[in-house]
Design an enzyme around this catalytic site. Structure first.
Site, PDB file in Angstrom:
ATOM      1  N   CYS A 182       0.837  -1.205   0.000  1.00  0.00           N
ATOM      2  CA  CYS A 182       0.000   0.000   0.000  1.00  0.00           C
ATOM      3  C   CYS A 182       0.876   1.260   0.000  1.00  0.00           C
ATOM      4  CB  CYS A 182      -0.974  -0.050   1.171  1.00  0.00           C
ATOM      5  SG  CYS A 182      -2.300   1.148   1.051  1.00  0.00           S
ATOM      6  N   HIS A 196      -3.549  -5.536   0.925  1.00  0.00           N
ATOM      7  CA  HIS A 196      -2.881  -5.746   2.220  1.00  0.00           C
ATOM      8  C   HIS A 196      -2.819  -7.230   2.569  1.00  0.00           C
ATOM      9  CE1 HIS A 196      -2.513  -1.630   3.915  1.00  0.00           C
ATOM     10  NE2 HIS A 196      -3.496  -1.356   3.079  1.00  0.00           N
ATOM     11  N   GLU A 221      -1.150  -8.571   4.900  1.00  0.00           N
ATOM     12  CA  GLU A 221      -1.084  -8.757   6.360  1.00  0.00           C
ATOM     13  C   GLU A 221      -2.477  -8.704   6.995  1.00  0.00           C
ATOM     14  OE1 GLU A 221      -0.600  -6.080   4.796  1.00  0.00           O
ATOM     15  OE2 GLU A 221      -1.259  -4.351   5.959  1.00  0.00           O
TER      16      GLU A 221
END
Lengths: 230, 82
Positions: A85, A202, A204
């Site tokens: 990002c 993302h 994560e």
């Protein structure tokens, strides 16, 4: 083996990345403030967020801090560098990856799950996927509209440097599946050697089943396995 | 002797690049009843600096644009020194 998660003022999801690497994958990982040194690390993650408040352009100011010269040196040594990002925005602004990330075609912050098609399993971050596989991760950005001129796009395509594209649930890179207007539905690109990757989604936030998907975990697993080999 | 100069930098998306903010403003102006063909947005930076001469100031500001203030992939910029 030791990884660094770089923190700028305004970084976020840095703790999530740290949690995945250290708690889920058992890899020694430090949160490193951008004024500190990263020279002894085997890989680097630049997390998301809004470094420097997105002033001037998203990622523009963080990209010109001295630590990015150290990131370039690690990348030159072949070590894995992942930008997520805002981390992707910082990597394109620093010249480590080509192209630019501009305002979403519908110019507002967009936060939702997307389908991604894995385009190349030859990078440091995609070896644990199969080519053409469709995975799910969330996006959360306002400046994620990937742009590159025709010559750059040609290089990215012909050198298999597009890592992910936004697709529908059938795996088609159609306009409706493109959340931000990115050229050719590009969601992530890799460096020539495949050891630097930037992506707007993302991983994560999609690394444990409780979050709705653990597809993202394989990006970190791929990265760790790659770091063990180099 | 160094003189104080004021640089006015205008940074704009290249022609043909999508300007979603400009497009949104275009539509909003139409809703208000105005007929406009297009709106393009730009960022303006006002920089004060000391330099030996106007050319020196212009050269330094141009370097700032190339190194950080503009992104050559997507932007054109113009500089006016006073």
């Amino acid at each position: 083996m030791k990884f660094a998660v770089i923190r700028f003022g305004g970084s976020n999801c840095d703790m999530d990345v740290h949690h995945i690497l250290s708690d889920l994958l058992g890899v020694s990982t430090d949160l490193v403030w951008y004024k500190d040194s990263i020279k002894d690390y085997d890989g680097v993650v630049i997390p998301g967020g809004f470094s420097y408040g997105d002033y001037l352009r998203a990622g523009a100011i963080a990209a010109r801090t001295p630590i990015m010269n150290a990131v370039k040196r690690l990348a030159d040594e072949g070590k894995p560098v992942l930008g997520i990002c805002n981390g992707f925005q910082i990597l394109v602004e620093s010249g480590l990856l080509p192209g630019a990330l501009t305002t979403n075609v519908y110019p507002k912050f967009c936060c939702r799950w997307v389908n991604l098609r894995v385009e190349n399993t030859g990078t440091a971050f995609t070896s644990n996927f199969s080519e053409g596989e469709i995975v799910r991760m969330p996006i959360a950005h306002r400046e994620g509209n990937f742009f590159a001129d025709d010559a750059t796009l040609h290089i990215l395509n012909s050198h298999h440097r597009v890592a992910f594209r936004y697709v529908d649930s059938d795996g088609n890179a159609v306009a409706d599946a493109n959340p931000n207007g990115s050229v050719e539905n590009i969601a992530g690109v890799a460096s020539e050697r495949g050891n630097v990757i930037g992506m707007m989604p993302h991983p994560e936030r999609a690394s444990e089943p409780v979050l709705g998907s653990d597809d993202g975990l394989r990006i970190f697993e791929s990265m760790v396995e790659y770091a063990e080999r180099v | 002797m160094q003189m104080l100069y004021r640089a006015e930098i205008t940074i704009q998306l290249k022609d043909g690049m999508l300007d979603p903010e400009g497009d949104t403003i275009t539509r909003a102006l139409m809703h208000l009843g105005y007929t406009v063909t297009s709106v393009r947005t730009a960022k303006k930076l006002l920089i004060e600096l000391e330099a030996d001469c106007k050319e020196d100031a212009a050269e330094r500001v141009d370097e700032m644009c190339r190194r950080m203030l503009a992104n050559p992939v997507i932007h054109n910029y113009s500089i006016e020194i006073r």
